[in-house]
Write an enzyme that holds these catalytic residues in place. Sequence first.
Site, mmCIF file in Angstrom:
data_model
loop_
_atom_site.group_PDB
_atom_site.id
_atom_site.type_symbol
_atom_site.label_atom_id
_atom_site.label_comp_id
_atom_site.label_asym_id
_atom_site.label_seq_id
_atom_site.Cartn_x
_atom_site.Cartn_y
_atom_site.Cartn_z
ATOM 1 N NE ARG A 1 1.224 -6.104 0.985
ATOM 2 C CZ ARG A 1 1.936 -5.089 1.492
ATOM 3 N NH1 ARG A 1 1.817 -4.739 2.761
ATOM 4 N NH2 ARG A 1 2.760 -4.401 0.718
ATOM 5 C CG HIS B 1 -1.798 -1.133 4.907
ATOM 6 N ND1 HIS B 1 -2.033 -2.018 3.892
ATOM 7 C CD2 HIS B 1 -0.448 -1.035 4.989
ATOM 8 C CE1 HIS B 1 -0.884 -2.422 3.374
ATOM 9 N NE2 HIS B 1 0.100 -1.833 4.042
HETATM 10 C C1 OXD Z 1 4.683 -1.656 2.282
HETATM 11 C C2 OXD Z 1 3.462 -1.314 3.013
HETATM 12 O O1 OXD Z 1 4.745 -2.679 1.613
HETATM 13 O O2 OXD Z 1 3.392 -0.214 3.604
HETATM 14 O O3 OXD Z 1 5.644 -0.861 2.360
HETATM 15 O O4 OXD Z 1 2.536 -2.114 3.055
#
Ligand code: OXD
Length: 312
Positions: free
Chosen positions: A240, A288
Amino acid sequence: CAIFVLSCIFYDHNTVNIVLASSDNINPEDWLAPLEAALPGHQIRIWQAGQASANADIAVVWNPPPALFEHERALRLIFNLGAGVDALFRLPSLPDNVPIVRLEDAGMAVQMAEYAVHALVRTARQFDVYEDQQRQGLWRPLPSLDRTAWPVGVLGMGVMGARVAQTLSMLDYPVAGWARNTKNLAGVSSYAGAAQFNEFLSRTRVLINMLPLTDETRHILCKDTLQRLLPDAYVMNMGRGAHLVEDDLLALLDSGRLRGASLDVFSGEPLPKGHPFWNHPRVTMTPHISAMSLRRESIAQVAAKIRGFERG
Ligand code: OXD
């Protein structure tokens, strides 16, 4: 049938009501028909703000609008259509007595392994340099790769981290994994807990972050951590954005302490225009996508778990 009878035990009404809700890159419209096909006999609808409560038993969500949990007060189960549950936990309206089930792998681990292989091999085999050479019309073989000079360290050894670590180990890179507890994975050295964190960092040149975001892991990729890596280190963030202190990374890249970074997640997404990462010569970035939730695999998993829940 038996399932129907058991369903009556779990639900006050005969039909199981399911709502689908997502506020970003999963479009619930695309998931509705396949979910209905996988769960015949269930009432499934897309949750819409402003409509009356669906009196839902189950919510299947990805980054849902906060109002969902304010309106649906009868939920028995929440499915997260991804691996990370941090966005759900940020919602003040999230009920604290409803079990949350997240996706386990569902085709995401192999995508993350591909991402890591691509980023590592691109820098270690110098394919980035060959791309430049091609643009310059240069025919110039570079020295061959010495894998022992590229020790990889994977932060987070859950299903995803383990797949990444094992894939890179099968390509003969020296690989270690760090987790809360010792892991026993063929070809991967295990480092555990705070006591072994610095030792893990100081043997690592390519640091791959696969951790979940929690209060303990927030900002774990900071100046202090990154400076402990081997010289000319490379950082990949597939966890993240909030794991990384972006300014610390930029300073270490600019000073040459770090060789480069592949970033898939950011503290603000979409990454704002004008952010220094967009044009940084040592940063490779993606929006992402290192592991996308695959519809077929995710629905099969969610449907199987809902049936399991109904069986008690
Ligand atoms: C997840 C993402 O948490 O794609 O699956 O970020």
